[in-house]
Design a protein around this motif. Structure first.
Motif, mmCIF file in Angstrom:
data_model
loop_
_atom_site.group_PDB
_atom_site.id
_atom_site.type_symbol
_atom_site.label_atom_id
_atom_site.label_comp_id
_atom_site.label_asym_id
_atom_site.label_seq_id
_atom_site.Cartn_x
_atom_site.Cartn_y
_atom_site.Cartn_z
ATOM 1 N N ARG A 134 0.879 -1.259 0.055
ATOM 2 C CA ARG A 134 0.082 -0.109 0.038
ATOM 3 C C ARG A 134 0.891 1.295 0.091
ATOM 4 N NH1 ARG A 134 -5.168 -1.353 2.008
ATOM 5 N NH2 ARG A 134 -5.791 -3.249 0.775
ATOM 6 N N ALA A 135 1.027 1.883 -1.247
ATOM 7 C CA ALA A 135 1.814 3.057 -1.364
ATOM 8 C C ALA A 135 0.841 4.292 -0.909
ATOM 9 C CB ALA A 135 2.278 3.247 -2.724
ATOM 10 N N ARG A 136 1.356 5.690 -0.293
ATOM 11 C CA ARG A 136 0.577 6.522 -0.154
ATOM 12 C C ARG A 136 1.352 7.774 -1.033
ATOM 13 N NH1 ARG A 136 -2.385 6.232 4.142
ATOM 14 N NH2 ARG A 136 -2.186 8.595 4.973
ATOM 15 N N THR A 137 0.393 8.890 -1.434
ATOM 16 C CA THR A 137 0.677 9.829 -2.188
ATOM 17 C C THR A 137 1.841 10.784 -1.246
ATOM 18 O OG1 THR A 137 -1.576 9.991 -2.611
ATOM 19 C CG2 THR A 137 -0.325 11.621 -3.404
ATOM 20 N N ALA A 138 3.086 10.914 -1.899
ATOM 21 C CA ALA A 138 4.062 11.567 -1.226
ATOM 22 C C ALA A 138 4.070 13.163 -1.909
ATOM 23 C CB ALA A 138 5.616 10.960 -1.442
ATOM 24 N N THR A 157 -5.782 9.048 -19.373
ATOM 25 C CA THR A 157 -4.877 7.863 -19.445
ATOM 26 C C THR A 157 -4.059 7.954 -17.954
ATOM 27 O OG1 THR A 157 -4.857 8.427 -21.854
ATOM 28 C CG2 THR A 157 -2.949 6.787 -20.620
ATOM 29 N N ALA A 158 -3.743 6.735 -17.476
ATOM 30 C CA ALA A 158 -2.952 6.724 -16.108
ATOM 31 C C ALA A 158 -1.785 5.602 -16.370
ATOM 32 C CB ALA A 158 -3.705 6.762 -15.044
ATOM 33 N N TRP A 159 -0.486 5.932 -16.187
ATOM 34 C CA TRP A 159 0.538 4.855 -16.402
ATOM 35 C C TRP A 159 1.303 5.083 -15.372
ATOM 36 C CZ3 TRP A 159 0.132 9.208 -18.977
ATOM 37 C CH2 TRP A 159 1.207 10.120 -19.298
ATOM 38 N N ALA A 160 2.295 3.974 -15.097
ATOM 39 C CA ALA A 160 3.350 3.887 -14.216
ATOM 40 C C ALA A 160 4.717 3.720 -14.885
ATOM 41 C CB ALA A 160 2.969 2.615 -13.189
ATOM 42 N N ASP A 161 5.611 4.464 -14.205
ATOM 43 C CA ASP A 161 7.042 3.937 -14.539
ATOM 44 C C ASP A 161 7.482 2.746 -13.878
ATOM 45 O OD1 ASP A 161 6.986 6.253 -16.039
ATOM 46 O OD2 ASP A 161 8.113 7.652 -14.536
ATOM 47 N N ARG A 166 10.783 1.144 -2.917
ATOM 48 C CA ARG A 166 9.377 1.600 -2.521
ATOM 49 C C ARG A 166 8.621 2.755 -3.306
ATOM 50 N NH1 ARG A 166 9.688 3.867 2.530
ATOM 51 N NH2 ARG A 166 11.907 3.790 2.953
ATOM 52 N N LYS A 167 9.543 3.388 -4.137
ATOM 53 C CA LYS A 167 8.928 4.512 -4.777
ATOM 54 C C LYS A 167 8.180 4.204 -6.139
ATOM 55 C CE LYS A 167 12.641 7.052 -4.963
ATOM 56 N NZ LYS A 167 13.604 8.117 -4.921
ATOM 57 N N ARG A 168 7.177 4.865 -6.394
ATOM 58 C CA ARG A 168 6.433 4.540 -7.800
ATOM 59 C C ARG A 168 5.938 5.978 -8.305
ATOM 60 N NH1 ARG A 168 1.859 0.661 -5.118
ATOM 61 N NH2 ARG A 168 3.294 -0.659 -3.828
ATOM 62 N N LEU A 187 4.100 10.863 -6.822
ATOM 63 C CA LEU A 187 5.047 9.944 -6.594
ATOM 64 C C LEU A 187 4.133 9.282 -5.236
ATOM 65 C CD1 LEU A 187 8.078 8.840 -6.059
ATOM 66 C CD2 LEU A 187 8.409 10.570 -4.230
ATOM 67 N N PHE A 188 4.496 8.048 -5.654
ATOM 68 C CA PHE A 188 3.766 7.319 -4.225
ATOM 69 C C PHE A 188 4.567 6.407 -3.667
ATOM 70 C CE2 PHE A 188 -1.205 7.340 -4.651
ATOM 71 C CZ PHE A 188 -0.913 8.444 -5.566
#
Ligand SMILES: CCCCC/C=C\C/C=C\C/C=C\C/C=C\CCCC(=O)SCCNC(=O)CCNC(=O)[C@H](O)C(C)(C)COP(=O)(O)OP(=O)(O)OC[C@H]1O[C@@H](n2cnc3c(N)ncnc32)[C@H](O)[C@@H]1OP(=O)(O)O
Length: 198
Positions: A134-138, A157-161, A166-168, A187-188
């Motif tokens: 569970r990541a949180r909005t940083a 559109t939403a996408w991920a690197d 622990r960072k996304r 950054l989550f």
């Protein structure tokens, strides 16, 4: 790949979902009504009565957690704009979001804060789809490039690197006819010390 909207946790079609939908309609109409003052006062009494009944039904934090459910329309909360995920390939989500009258900022366009709320929600959802942790909005960087309309669906559109420990880093765009209206970089972070139940 399971489509996020088809999760068994989806609440669509339940009586609770109908209640949320009716509440959204109420929010929109309260925002726009030209009703006269005397009747407004009477209706306030009726709405207060409904609120009392809901409170007396025993709402608590456990119920509040349903806010995190996967259904785009019926997460039991009525603050976020409704969005629908049309495609999901495990990495990239596309769909439409409709900002309602409730989210009106000025002159027919969506409130910037409502856009930020939606962005946090859709990136939070993407983050949840990507991994168990569970990541949180940083950090959320929202660039408002053109006005977002109210009352009409807008393509997103939403996408991920790639995850970096622990960072996304997650991104989203809102667009209309190929023109970017909003771009979002978020950054989550999965907390070093996991939060209970979040
Ligand atoms: C197929 C069906 C699947 C069904 C799925 C089911 C459900 C999914 C569905 C629905 C979910 C739906 C919707 C989601 C809805 C909403 C989501 C909303 C999410 C939120 O709305 S959540 C609330 C707002 N949010 C907070 O309340 C956070 C408060 N805050 C903290 O809790 C900490 O602050 C935290 C955890 C952020 C970090 O804490 P920490 O101690 O773990 O971090 P630490 O210091 O170790 O940093 C580690 C590395 O992150 C870098 N880093 C950290 N912070 C940074 C920053 N701000 N800027 C730039 N870099 C940063 C460091 O620089 C370091 O980087 P490096 O490793 O490279 O050095």
């Amino acid at each position: 790949m399971t489509h996020p909207g088809s999760s068994p946790l989806d609440e669509r079609g339940t009586p609770r979902a109908e209640l949320a939908q009716a509440t959204r309609a109420l929010q929109d109409e309260v925002r726009g009504t030209r009703i006269d003052g005397r009747r407004a006062r009477e209706l306030a009494g009726i709405v207060a009565e409904v609120a009392r009944e809901l409170r007396d039904s025993g709402a608590d934090d456990e119920v509040g957690r349903l806010h995190m459910g996967p259904g785009p329309v019926n997460r039991g909360q009525t603050l976020s704009p409704v969005y629908n995920v049309d495609t999901w390939d495990g990495r990239r989500m596309q769909g439409t979001v409709t900002f309602a009258r409730f989210h009106h900022g000025s002159v027919g366009t969506a409130h910037g804060g409502a856009i930020g709320l939606w962005a946090d929600d859709v990136l939070g959802r993407l983050s949840r789809e990507l991994s168990e942790g569970r990541a949180r909005t940083a950090c959320l960087h929202v660039q408002y490039r053109a006005s977002v309309p109210v009352g009409a669906p807008v393509w997103f559109t939403a996408w991920a690197d790639d995850a970096d420990g622990r960072k996304r880093e997650l991104h989203a765009t809102l667009e209309d006819d190929g023109t970017a209206l909003v771009t979002v970089d978020g950054l989550f972070v999965e907390p070093r010390i996991p939060l209970n139940g979040h």
